[in-house]
Design a protein around this motif. Structure first.
Motif, PDB file in Angstrom:
ATOM      1  N   GLY A  96       0.770  -1.236   0.000  1.00  0.00           N
ATOM      2  CA  GLY A  96       0.000   0.000   0.000  1.00  0.00           C
ATOM      3  C   GLY A  96       0.794   1.275   0.000  1.00  0.00           C
ATOM      4  O   GLY A  96       0.239   2.360  -0.185  1.00  0.00           O
ATOM      5  N   SER A  97       2.099   1.186   0.182  1.00  0.00           N
ATOM      6  CA  SER A  97       2.959   2.366   0.116  1.00  0.00           C
ATOM      7  C   SER A  97       3.218   2.793  -1.316  1.00  0.00           C
ATOM      8  O   SER A  97       3.650   3.921  -1.565  1.00  0.00           O
ATOM      9  CB  SER A  97       4.296   2.079   0.809  1.00  0.00           C
ATOM     10  OG  SER A  97       4.858   0.875   0.307  1.00  0.00           O
ATOM     11  N   LEU A  98       2.942   1.931  -2.272  1.00  0.00           N
ATOM     12  CA  LEU A  98       3.302   2.190  -3.669  1.00  0.00           C
ATOM     13  C   LEU A  98       2.398   3.204  -4.340  1.00  0.00           C
ATOM     14  O   LEU A  98       2.852   4.041  -5.120  1.00  0.00           O
ATOM     15  CB  LEU A  98       3.256   0.881  -4.461  1.00  0.00           C
ATOM     16  CG  LEU A  98       4.292  -0.168  -4.086  1.00  0.00           C
ATOM     17  CD1 LEU A  98       3.937  -1.507  -4.707  1.00  0.00           C
ATOM     18  CD2 LEU A  98       5.674   0.279  -4.544  1.00  0.00           C
ATOM     19  N   SER A  99       1.099   3.118  -4.085  1.00  0.00           N
ATOM     20  CA  SER A  99       0.142   3.916  -4.848  1.00  0.00           C
ATOM     21  C   SER A  99      -1.192   3.975  -4.117  1.00  0.00           C
ATOM     22  O   SER A  99      -1.539   3.071  -3.346  1.00  0.00           O
ATOM     23  CB  SER A  99      -0.052   3.291  -6.239  1.00  0.00           C
ATOM     24  OG  SER A  99      -1.069   3.946  -6.962  1.00  0.00           O
ATOM     25  N   ALA A 100      -1.954   5.021  -4.400  1.00  0.00           N
ATOM     26  CA  ALA A 100      -3.329   5.109  -3.907  1.00  0.00           C
ATOM     27  C   ALA A 100      -4.273   4.313  -4.792  1.00  0.00           C
ATOM     28  O   ALA A 100      -5.429   4.085  -4.430  1.00  0.00           O
ATOM     29  CB  ALA A 100      -3.769   6.568  -3.850  1.00  0.00           C
ATOM     30  N   HIS A 101      -3.784   3.869  -5.944  1.00  0.00           N
ATOM     31  CA  HIS A 101      -4.583   3.139  -6.936  1.00  0.00           C
ATOM     32  C   HIS A 101      -4.224   1.663  -6.828  1.00  0.00           C
ATOM     33  O   HIS A 101      -3.135   1.241  -7.233  1.00  0.00           O
ATOM     34  CB  HIS A 101      -4.271   3.687  -8.330  1.00  0.00           C
ATOM     35  CG  HIS A 101      -5.094   3.114  -9.426  1.00  0.00           C
ATOM     36  ND1 HIS A 101      -6.473   3.107  -9.411  1.00  0.00           N
ATOM     37  CD2 HIS A 101      -4.728   2.520 -10.604  1.00  0.00           C
ATOM     38  CE1 HIS A 101      -6.926   2.547 -10.509  1.00  0.00           C
ATOM     39  NE2 HIS A 101      -5.895   2.170 -11.244  1.00  0.00           N
TER      40      HIS A 101
END
Length: 245
Positions: free
Chosen positions: A158-163
């Motif tokens: 979940g740190s990678l993107s809000a999508h």
């Protein structure tokens, strides 16, 4: 025709890698309801001296999406520096909680058996597509002894993107690089408890497997586009059959 890849000698040489199974964690493998809100309240107070006034929706969303909503909702500038400070505090809280984390919840029915059964299939690689931060993902699974068969190094976090679909792309790319074979969309399986998980799978043409152990019913998961839906993971044979095609 599936690509042959060289696996460690314990597998006896060349085998066919046919499936990349990417698990969600919360309310798919474990139930730790309420934990996210408690930890964000503690982290926000420590980092910004602000009281958490409104707890956002967590299921199916990524840490980045949740963090952005919390910071903006409390009048804080969501700079990358502030986001990272908040995440470091969340990881610190999770680390302190690890020795007693299992008391806050439980593993969901059939999870250990399903993970173990898939680990016995040479053609299956198991990792994660989860809204959690990498460290917290490991803590949540290890608290219930569910970490043994998961390759954390190739997960989408979940740190990678809000999508959320971006997490699937990342995990598939890492798995491809590690195993020397391309995991095409029909070789990827996404398992989760929310329409967000289903949507991430559908966007990539992956198999979407819904598990109604969260806040969404079997009917809601089917309506969102899931290819297969289980009430829970307790029927190991059926779960393995669905996930391995």
């Amino acid at each position: 025709m599936p690509t042959l890849v060289e696996l460690p000698s314990r597998y006896g040489g060349l085998v066919t890698t046919r499936r990349l199974v990417l698990w969600d964690i919360d309310l798919t493998l474990v139930d730790l309801r309420g934990l996210g809100g408690d930890w964000y309240a503690e982290a926000l107070a420590a980092v910004a001296d602000v009281t958490l006034r409104k707890v956002p929706s967590f299921p199916g969303r990524t840490e980045r999406a949740i963090t952005l909503e919390i910071l903006r909702g409390h009048g804080l500038e969501p700079s990358e520096e502030t986001i990272r400070r908040l995440w470091r505090e969340l990881v610190a809280i999770s680390t302190r909680a690890l020795p007693t984390l299992a008391r806050r919840g439980h593993a969901l029915p059939g999870t250990a058996a399903a993970l173990t059964a898939l680990a016995g299939r040479e053609e299956v690689v198991q990792s994660l597509v989860t809204g959690n931060l990498p460290e917290i993902a490991r803590h949540k699974l290890s608290a219930f002894d569910l970490d043994e068969h998961i390759d954390f190094a190739i997960g989408g976090y979940g740190s990678l993107s809000a999508h959320r679909p971006d997490l699937v792309t990342h995990a598939a790319e890492l798995a491809t690089a590690k195993h020397g074979t391309t995991f095409t969309s029909d070789a990827v399986v996404i398992v989760g408890d929310t329409p967000h998980d289903v949507a991430a799978a559908r966007e990539h043409g992956a198999l979407a497997v819904g598990v109604a152990t969260g806040r969404h019913t079997e009917e809601e998961l089917r309506a969102s586009g899931a290819d297969v839906v289980f009430r829970d993971l307790s029927d190991t044979a059926a779960v393995v059959a669905a996930l391995t095609g």
